[in-house]
Design an enzyme around this catalytic site. Structure first.
Site, PDB file in Angstrom:
ATOM      1  N   GLY A  97       0.829  -1.214   0.000  1.00  0.00           N
ATOM      2  CA  GLY A  97       0.000   0.000   0.000  1.00  0.00           C
ATOM      3  C   GLY A  97       0.854   1.251   0.000  1.00  0.00           C
ATOM      4  O   GLY A  97       2.079   1.189   0.081  1.00  0.00           O
ATOM      5  N   GLY A  99       2.691   3.542   1.467  1.00  0.00           N
ATOM      6  CA  GLY A  99       3.298   3.645   2.794  1.00  0.00           C
ATOM      7  C   GLY A  99       3.847   5.028   3.083  1.00  0.00           C
ATOM      8  O   GLY A  99       4.166   5.351   4.229  1.00  0.00           O
ATOM      9  N   ARG A 100       4.022   5.805   2.031  1.00  0.00           N
ATOM     10  CA  ARG A 100       4.546   7.163   2.237  1.00  0.00           C
ATOM     11  C   ARG A 100       4.030   8.139   1.192  1.00  0.00           C
ATOM     12  O   ARG A 100       4.511   9.264   1.101  1.00  0.00           O
ATOM     13  CB  ARG A 100       6.062   7.135   2.235  1.00  0.00           C
ATOM     14  CG  ARG A 100       6.668   6.446   1.013  1.00  0.00           C
ATOM     15  CD  ARG A 100       8.159   6.581   1.050  1.00  0.00           C
ATOM     16  NE  ARG A 100       8.794   5.722   0.058  1.00  0.00           N
ATOM     17  CZ  ARG A 100      10.075   5.783  -0.233  1.00  0.00           C
ATOM     18  NH1 ARG A 100      10.836   6.644   0.388  1.00  0.00           N
ATOM     19  NH2 ARG A 100      10.603   4.976  -1.135  1.00  0.00           N
ATOM     20  N   ASP A 128       9.113   4.836   7.833  1.00  0.00           N
ATOM     21  CA  ASP A 128       8.872   6.114   8.520  1.00  0.00           C
ATOM     22  C   ASP A 128       7.991   7.062   7.714  1.00  0.00           C
ATOM     23  O   ASP A 128       7.740   8.189   8.130  1.00  0.00           O
ATOM     24  CB  ASP A 128      10.212   6.790   8.846  1.00  0.00           C
ATOM     25  CG  ASP A 128      11.065   7.023   7.601  1.00  0.00           C
ATOM     26  OD1 ASP A 128      10.582   6.767   6.474  1.00  0.00           O
ATOM     27  OD2 ASP A 128      12.216   7.452   7.757  1.00  0.00           O
ATOM     28  N   ARG A 186      -1.751   0.257  -9.653  1.00  0.00           N
ATOM     29  CA  ARG A 186      -0.706  -0.716  -9.988  1.00  0.00           C
ATOM     30  C   ARG A 186      -1.300  -2.112 -10.181  1.00  0.00           C
ATOM     31  O   ARG A 186      -2.423  -2.363  -9.731  1.00  0.00           O
ATOM     32  CB  ARG A 186       0.297  -0.784  -8.816  1.00  0.00           C
ATOM     33  CG  ARG A 186       0.934   0.548  -8.495  1.00  0.00           C
ATOM     34  CD  ARG A 186       0.960   0.812  -6.989  1.00  0.00           C
ATOM     35  NE  ARG A 186       1.274   2.223  -6.723  1.00  0.00           N
ATOM     36  CZ  ARG A 186       2.518   2.684  -6.685  1.00  0.00           C
ATOM     37  NH1 ARG A 186       3.529   1.864  -6.821  1.00  0.00           N
ATOM     38  NH2 ARG A 186       2.743   3.966  -6.492  1.00  0.00           N
ATOM     39  N   ASP A 259       3.996  -4.431  -7.560  1.00  0.00           N
ATOM     40  CA  ASP A 259       3.419  -3.214  -6.990  1.00  0.00           C
ATOM     41  C   ASP A 259       4.062  -1.966  -7.595  1.00  0.00           C
ATOM     42  O   ASP A 259       3.627  -0.850  -7.317  1.00  0.00           O
ATOM     43  CB  ASP A 259       3.552  -3.199  -5.466  1.00  0.00           C
ATOM     44  CG  ASP A 259       4.984  -3.391  -5.002  1.00  0.00           C
ATOM     45  OD1 ASP A 259       5.597  -4.408  -5.385  1.00  0.00           O
ATOM     46  OD2 ASP A 259       5.501  -2.528  -4.276  1.00  0.00           O
TER      47      ASP A 259
HETATM   48  P1  AMP Z   1       9.083   0.424  -3.275  1.00  0.00           P
HETATM   49  O1  AMP Z   1       9.522  -0.925  -3.750  1.00  0.00           O
HETATM   50  O2  AMP Z   1      10.193   1.351  -2.897  1.00  0.00           O
HETATM   51  O3  AMP Z   1       8.183   1.065  -4.270  1.00  0.00           O
HETATM   52  O4  AMP Z   1       8.260   0.254  -1.907  1.00  0.00           O
HETATM   53  C1  AMP Z   1       7.604  -0.933  -1.523  1.00  0.00           C
HETATM   54  C2  AMP Z   1       6.618  -0.678  -0.408  1.00  0.00           C
HETATM   55  O5  AMP Z   1       7.251  -0.125   0.736  1.00  0.00           O
HETATM   56  C3  AMP Z   1       5.497   0.294  -0.741  1.00  0.00           C
HETATM   57  O6  AMP Z   1       4.342  -0.156  -0.087  1.00  0.00           O
HETATM   58  C4  AMP Z   1       5.986   1.597  -0.147  1.00  0.00           C
HETATM   59  O7  AMP Z   1       4.944   2.478   0.155  1.00  0.00           O
HETATM   60  C5  AMP Z   1       6.677   1.109   1.104  1.00  0.00           C
HETATM   61  N1  AMP Z   1       7.736   2.020   1.574  1.00  0.00           N
HETATM   62  C6  AMP Z   1       8.944   2.223   1.028  1.00  0.00           C
HETATM   63  N2  AMP Z   1       9.653   3.100   1.754  1.00  0.00           N
HETATM   64  C7  AMP Z   1       8.872   3.477   2.800  1.00  0.00           C
HETATM   65  C8  AMP Z   1       9.032   4.358   3.925  1.00  0.00           C
HETATM   66  N3  AMP Z   1      10.162   5.041   4.114  1.00  0.00           N
HETATM   67  N4  AMP Z   1       8.001   4.482   4.769  1.00  0.00           N
HETATM   68  C9  AMP Z   1       6.866   3.790   4.608  1.00  0.00           C
HETATM   69  N5  AMP Z   1       6.651   2.942   3.597  1.00  0.00           N
HETATM   70  C10 AMP Z   1       7.643   2.774   2.689  1.00  0.00           C
HETATM   71 MG    MG Z   2       6.571   0.980  -4.897  1.00  0.00          MG
END
Ligand code: AMP
Ligand code: MG
Length: 492
Positions: A97, A99-100, A128, A186, A259
């Protein structure tokens, strides 16, 4: 201005908003406000994206700075974070989901605006909710660069920064990227509801995507008039076209998890990406990807694998497994054809011939064996095709005889074309300015000491990358030796 917005205090960006993703209902998201960051400042901005959104000319007001950093609510919006799941590095990861990233909403011009790095959400897991300045500048520049190269991508209006500390391998500072796209949906959004057996929500999501972005799927006669199979077919085609463009510009995404795959066939979620320097087909740009799952030459296959995950998720709607398999199958035909078309443009071939693939393979093999610089080879080649002497291209090769032999083959092939290509055709397909890691790194280091001129200068080059930009030769040259020591990991 107070950092924490007063109830009555809102920023009016001068945009009209309409219900978009929020129409889907609460099963798909959580409403929440961004978390403020102290004393924000502008890091970079794209007036081209401001025009796309229809923002007023003087859009970078103090209130906009606060609002786009998450410190002030935006008039007319009711922000939310969406839920999705996905396969990460080939393994089912369950619920992920936003997350940021926090979605402000959809403008009347049908563009969604999202603040990435705007604080924790119910989907942050251990994270974070923040993004560091370094990765935010990289995403901002890369999305504007790919757009200028004709590669479908999410866009970025701006990056704002704050001195608030963010803890990664070292202490860095926070930034927020204002991302813009018609949709951030996505493959993982579909996987989320399919995995939970929630077919009603799955159908609502598919209907939403079809109605807004793929309306032709409703009328399509293919697949016995099955609109969901037609959707999968259309997404497979767009994905094939996208990956063909990545391969041609030498773009390595780095984290092609499901995702991070856009249902609109856009480049999305820039992390440890890299534009290729010396040509190495097995190049791995993501320092965390030791097995090379997402190496440059794996990208086409991985996209196909990801499409199968989407097919699996859509199966309850499609019904017939045969339809699903046939729908994704188009990728296997479409990708190689699209890639060859892109490479013909780079070569400056005015027509298509059957053995062009073999001609191209011979060149790519030679380039791989010598690790020939990808952007410089292609730009010099384009200059040669436009009438310049062949020597600067030839000089790139240690094995000159091998290059001469290939060049002769090319001339014989060109002689068979019914008409000549426009002399500058290849110049338009081969950029002089590419967002190499070391260029991004230099702009980042200046920004980290509050000099944002490097970001602006680089953006100006990347927005018209095929122009000459006299005096900017240093940005068009070979990477310095230290470039190969830059380590880009998933940490962002
Ligand atoms: P990514 O592969 O970087 O696109 O991220 C994978 C998942 O981790 C997604 O659900 C992002 O929202 C979450 N995510 C990545 N970095 C952070 C962060 N610093 N804080 C919270 N959620 C994160
Ligand atoms: Mg991502």
């Amino acid at each position: 201005m107070s950092l924490l917005a007063q109830d009555a205090e809102v920023a009016d960006l001068g945009l009209r908003w309409q219900p978009g993703f929020a129409q889907l209902g609460p099963a798909f998201f959580t409403r929440l406000q961004p978390t403020p960051l102290p004393v924000p400042y502008w890091v970079g901005h794209s007036d081209a994206v401001a025009r796309l959104l229809g923002l007023p000319a003087a859009w970078r007001t103090g209130a906009a700075l606060e609002a786009l950093t998450g410190n002030l609510p935006v008039a007319g919006t009711d922000p939310l974070a969406t839920v999705y799941s996905g396969h990460q590095f080939g393994v089912w990861a369950g619920q992920l989901g936003d997350g940021r990233a926090i979605l402000l909403g959809e403008t009347a011009g049908r563009q969604e605006i999202q603040l990435k790095g705007a604080g924790r959400t119910p989907y942050s897991r251990m994270g974070d909710g923040r993004a560091v300045l370094r990765s935010s500048i990289r995403e901002f520049l890369a999305s504007e660069a790919l757009h200028a190269l004709g590669v479908p991508t999410t866009r970025a209006l701006c990056v704002t920064g704050s001195d608030a500390p963010v803890y990664r391998e070292t202490v860095e500072t926070a930034a927020v990227t204002t991302r813009v796209a018609p949709s951030f949906i996505r493959f993982g959004h579909f996987e989320h509801f399919a995995a939970a057996g929630r077919v009603d929500e799955l159908r609502a999501l598919a209907d939403f995507v079809i109605d807004r972005f793929y309306p032709d799927c409703r009328e399509a006669a293919a697949f016995d008039g099955n609109a969901y199979a037609s959707l999968l077919h259309a997404v497979s085609k767009r994905t094939a076209d996208l990956i063909a463009r990545w391969q041609a510009v030498g773009f390595c995404h780095g984290v092609m998890n499901t995702d991070n795959m856009s249902i609109l066939g856009l480049t999305i979620d820039y992390g440890p990406f890299q534009f290729m320097d010396g040509f190495n087909p097995a190049h791995i740009c993501n320092h965390s990807d030791s097995a090379g799952r997402y190496a440059y030459n794996q990208q086409p296959q991985v996209a196909y694998w990801n499409l199968f995950c989407l097919a699996q998720a859509l199966l309850p709607l499609i019904g017939e497994e045969e339809h699903a398999v046939a729908a994704v199958g188009v990728y296997r035909v479409r990708f190689p054809a699209a890639f060859l078309d892109r490479m013909r443009e780079k070569l400056g071939l005015p027509d298509a011939r059957e053995d062009d693939g073999a001609l191209l393979d011979a060149l790519l093999r030679l380039m791989a064996s010598e690790r020939t610089d990808w952007p410089i080879f292609w730009r010099r080649w384009a200059e040669h095709r436009a009438g310049a002497d062949a020597a600067p291209v030839r000089d790139l090769f240690v094995d000159r005889a091998a290059f001469d032999a290939w060049s002769l083959q090319f001339s014989e092939r060109l002689a068979q074309a019914p008409q000549a290509a426009a002399p500058d055709a290849a110049l338009r397909a081969n950029p002089r300015f590419v967002l190499r890691n070391h260029l991004a790194q230099q702009a980042i280091e200046r920004a980290q000491s509050k000099d944002f001129g490097g970001v602006a200068d680089l953006l100006a080059l990347l927005q018209s990358p095929c122009e000459e930009h006299p005096g900017m030769d240093a940005h068009a040259g070979f990477p310095p030796d230290w470039a190969s020591t830059i380590e880009i990991s998933c940490s962002s």
